[in-house]
Structures are given as C-alpha cells and as structure tokens.
Design a protein around this motif. Structure first.
Motif, short mmCIF file in Angstrom:
data_model
loop_
_atom_site.label_atom_id
_atom_site.label_comp_id
_atom_site.label_asym_id
_atom_site.label_seq_id
_atom_site.Cartn_x
_atom_site.Cartn_y
_atom_site.Cartn_z
N THR A 160 0.70 -1.04 -0.32
CA THR A 160 0.22 0.18 -0.22
C THR A 160 0.95 0.99 -0.06
O THR A 160 0.71 2.31 -0.41
CB THR A 160 -0.97 -0.05 0.99
N CYS A 161 2.27 1.05 1.10
CA CYS A 161 3.22 2.08 0.86
C CYS A 161 3.20 2.62 0.03
O CYS A 161 3.84 3.88 -0.87
CB CYS A 161 3.95 2.43 1.84
N LEU A 162 4.18 1.65 -0.95
CA LEU A 162 4.82 1.51 -2.69
C LEU A 162 3.64 2.45 -3.83
O LEU A 162 4.05 2.71 -3.66
CB LEU A 162 5.36 0.60 -2.39
N ASP A 163 2.38 1.72 -3.80
CA ASP A 163 1.76 2.13 -4.48
C ASP A 163 1.33 3.90 -3.35
O ASP A 163 1.08 4.85 -5.34
CB ASP A 163 -0.10 1.66 -4.51
N PHE A 164 0.66 4.21 -3.03
CA PHE A 164 0.84 5.37 -2.88
C PHE A 164 2.17 6.20 -2.72
O PHE A 164 1.54 7.28 -3.39
CB PHE A 164 0.91 5.10 -1.25
N PHE A 165 2.88 5.85 -3.27
CA PHE A 165 4.37 6.26 -3.59
C PHE A 165 4.63 6.66 -5.06
O PHE A 165 5.71 6.99 -5.68
CB PHE A 165 5.49 6.76 -2.67
N ALA A 166 3.76 5.57 -5.40
CA ALA A 166 3.51 5.92 -6.99
C ALA A 166 5.07 4.99 -6.70
O ALA A 166 6.18 5.57 -8.04
CB ALA A 166 3.29 6.59 -7.92
N LEU A 167 5.65 4.20 -6.45
CA LEU A 167 7.13 3.38 -6.00
C LEU A 167 7.12 2.15 -5.96
O LEU A 167 8.68 1.20 -5.75
CB LEU A 167 7.89 3.70 -5.32
N LYS A 168 6.18 0.92 -6.77
CA LYS A 168 6.06 -0.34 -7.06
C LYS A 168 7.42 -0.59 -8.06
O LYS A 168 8.09 -1.41 -7.60
CB LYS A 168 4.76 -0.89 -7.05
N ASP A 169 6.85 0.03 -9.08
CA ASP A 169 8.30 -0.44 -9.95
C ASP A 169 9.64 -0.20 -9.78
O ASP A 169 10.10 -0.49 -10.58
CB ASP A 169 7.44 -0.32 -10.94
N LYS A 170 10.08 0.65 -8.80
CA LYS A 170 11.17 1.26 -8.71
C LYS A 170 11.64 0.23 -7.12
O LYS A 170 12.72 0.24 -6.75
CB LYS A 170 10.88 2.54 -8.17
N LEU A 171 10.90 -0.83 -6.64
CA LEU A 171 11.43 -1.70 -5.86
C LEU A 171 12.59 -2.73 -6.25
O LEU A 171 12.65 -2.77 -6.97
CB LEU A 171 10.48 -2.46 -4.81
N SER A 172 13.86 -2.43 -5.34
CA SER A 172 14.96 -2.44 -5.37
C SER A 172 15.98 -4.17 -4.80
O SER A 172 17.14 -4.53 -5.36
CB SER A 172 16.36 -1.67 -5.74
N VAL A 173 14.83 -3.74 -3.04
CA VAL A 173 15.35 -5.11 -2.75
C VAL A 173 14.29 -5.65 -2.50
O VAL A 173 13.66 -4.81 -1.80
CB VAL A 173 16.65 -4.61 -2.13
N GLY A 174 14.37 -6.76 -1.87
CA GLY A 174 13.12 -7.73 -1.33
C GLY A 174 11.70 -7.79 -2.08
O GLY A 174 11.77 -7.67 -2.98
N SER A 175 10.67 -8.26 -0.48
CA SER A 175 9.36 -8.66 -1.17
C SER A 175 8.21 -6.97 -0.78
O SER A 175 8.34 -6.59 0.18
CB SER A 175 9.10 -9.48 -1.71
N VAL A 176 7.06 -7.23 -1.73
CA VAL A 176 6.64 -6.50 -1.77
C VAL A 176 5.47 -7.36 -0.36
O VAL A 176 5.18 -8.88 -0.42
CB VAL A 176 5.25 -6.19 -2.53
N THR A 177 4.46 -6.85 0.58
CA THR A 177 3.96 -7.28 2.05
C THR A 177 2.82 -6.62 1.58
O THR A 177 2.13 -5.26 1.47
CB THR A 177 4.90 -7.41 3.29
N ASN A 178 1.98 -7.03 2.73
CA ASN A 178 0.79 -6.29 3.33
C ASN A 178 0.52 -6.65 4.50
O ASN A 178 1.42 -7.33 5.70
CB ASN A 178 0.20 -7.37 2.57
N MET A 179 -0.35 -5.58 5.06
CA MET A 179 -0.36 -5.60 6.53
C MET A 179 -0.56 -6.64 7.66
O MET A 179 -0.20 -6.59 8.79
CB MET A 179 -1.51 -4.27 7.10
N TYR A 180 -1.30 -7.23 6.86
CA TYR A 180 -2.06 -8.62 7.80
C TYR A 180 -0.55 -9.70 8.06
O TYR A 180 0.15 -10.12 8.74
CB TYR A 180 -2.54 -10.11 7.11
N SER A 181 0.29 -9.70 7.18
CA SER A 181 1.60 -10.59 7.58
C SER A 181 2.39 -9.61 8.35
O SER A 181 3.65 -10.43 8.85
CB SER A 181 2.49 -10.33 5.93
N ILE A 182 2.73 -7.95 7.76
CA ILE A 182 3.10 -7.50 8.59
C ILE A 182 3.14 -8.07 10.20
O ILE A 182 3.77 -7.67 11.01
CB ILE A 182 3.24 -5.94 8.56
N VAL A 183 2.13 -7.90 10.41
CA VAL A 183 0.77 -8.35 12.46
C VAL A 183 2.16 -9.60 12.29
O VAL A 183 2.26 -9.36 13.64
CB VAL A 183 -0.36 -7.97 12.11
N GLU A 184 1.47 -10.52 11.29
CA GLU A 184 1.44 -11.56 11.28
C GLU A 184 4.04 -11.91 12.18
O GLU A 184 3.94 -12.77 13.04
CB GLU A 184 2.33 -12.72 10.23
#
Length: 195
Positions: A160-184
C-alpha cells in the motif's frame, strides 16, 4: 604482535566496526586504534572495555591513540545470548530521529551499515510509509539492505505504501508485503525494534 587500526577521518560507526573486526580476527592480540575525534574515541573505548580489554588513551597532535590489550583484571562475563535473530526491525520513515532531515539521512545510512556488521541479524526488516523509499531505486542504504538480504534477512516493503508513493516498479531489494503479514511477523518475533 600489535595490530594498528587507523580510523582517522572515518565516520561513525566505522572506527568501532574496524576495531571489532581486528579483535575478532586476532583474539587476545594488542590493538592500537587511532581516531581523531572525541566521539570515536569514547565509542571505541566502550567497545573494547565491554569486550574484556583494557584501554590506555594517548593524545598525540590532536589524534587519539587507543592502546587496547587483553584484560588481566579477572574473568569477564560474556554478554548474555539473545534469542538469536528472533527479532524484527520496523522502519516507518526514510530518516532516523527527529529534527534535521539531513542528519536523519546520515544516521539511517550509518544504522544500516552498522547492522550489516552486527550479529545476529534480524529475521526481517519491515518498511512502511516513507520507509519504503529505502528499498527503492536511488536509496542510500540499498547496498546494505542487499547485504542483509544475502545474509538471510527478509526485506519486506508495504505494498500500500509503495502504491501511495508510486514506487512499486522501483522496488530494488526484498519483496512486497501486506499489513496482515506485517502483523504476523511482529507477533511471531521475540521483540520488535522501531527505528
């Protein structure tokens, strides 16, 4: 044998890391670390004393020479083991601390460099809000994050944060996650460190 670590002009935490590397590479040997500022002098002194060494400090022409030798002052208790790497780091911003943004960017870079040199590594680092700037193209800590990832650390950025800042296509390390996984990840960790 005496090992010399010339750390003059190096920014924090490099003098400490270079001294620690020398200690680990030649346990029980004498080390002379040379620094040229008060903060580095105190940080190296603390590292050495906390690692069971004695330290004598000499000031020569504005440089500090820290003569570090194995302590003959009785048994030094090792630091208690923590739950080896069962912690996560939560990064909600692309700077460290409040006040000066410029200083905050310098500090965040120093933090991630120091993290690559400290063990055990965390299980995961969670990037949210403007923290996702650190995992994308042009980040000042990209190299350090790649080192951590290669060492087994999960680098996770909020989608959601990557989308908000229009950065999803610029991700250079790691992977995309969601709030549920973050809480886990946070719930499963022994501790969560927020920087």
């Amino acid at each position: 044998m005496t090992i010399t670590v010339d750390a003059r002009g190096l920014n924090c935490p490099t003098p400490v890391i270079k001294t620690k590397t020398a200690m680990e590479g030649a346990p029980g040997e004498n080390i002379i670390t040379i620094v040229n500022n008060e903060a580095a002098k105190e940080n190296v002194r603390r590292l050495a004393e906390n690692s069971g060494y004695q330290v004598a400090i000499h000031d020569k022409d504005g440089d500090y020479y820290l003569e570090i030798s194995p302590c003959s002052c009785g048994d030094v208790k090792p630091a208690p083991e923590n739950d080896a790497g069962n912690y996560v780091i939560y990064v909600p911003t692309d700077k460290m601390g409040q006040g000066s943004d410029e200083l905050g960017r310098i500090l965040i870079k120093g933090y991630f460099y120091a993290l690559t040199e400290a063990k055990p590594y965390p299980k995961a680092i969670l990037f949210l809000n403007s923290g996702v700037n650190l995992t994308t193209e042009g980040s000042v800590v990209l190299e350090h994050l790649k080192t951590l990832e290669a060492g087994g650390v999960e680098i996770l950025s909020c989608g959601t944060c990557l989308d908000f800042f229009a950065l999803k296509d610029k991700l250079s390390v790691g992977s995309v996650t969601n709030m549920y996984s973050i809480v886990e990840k946070m719930n499963q960790a022994t501790k969560v460190i927020r920087i």
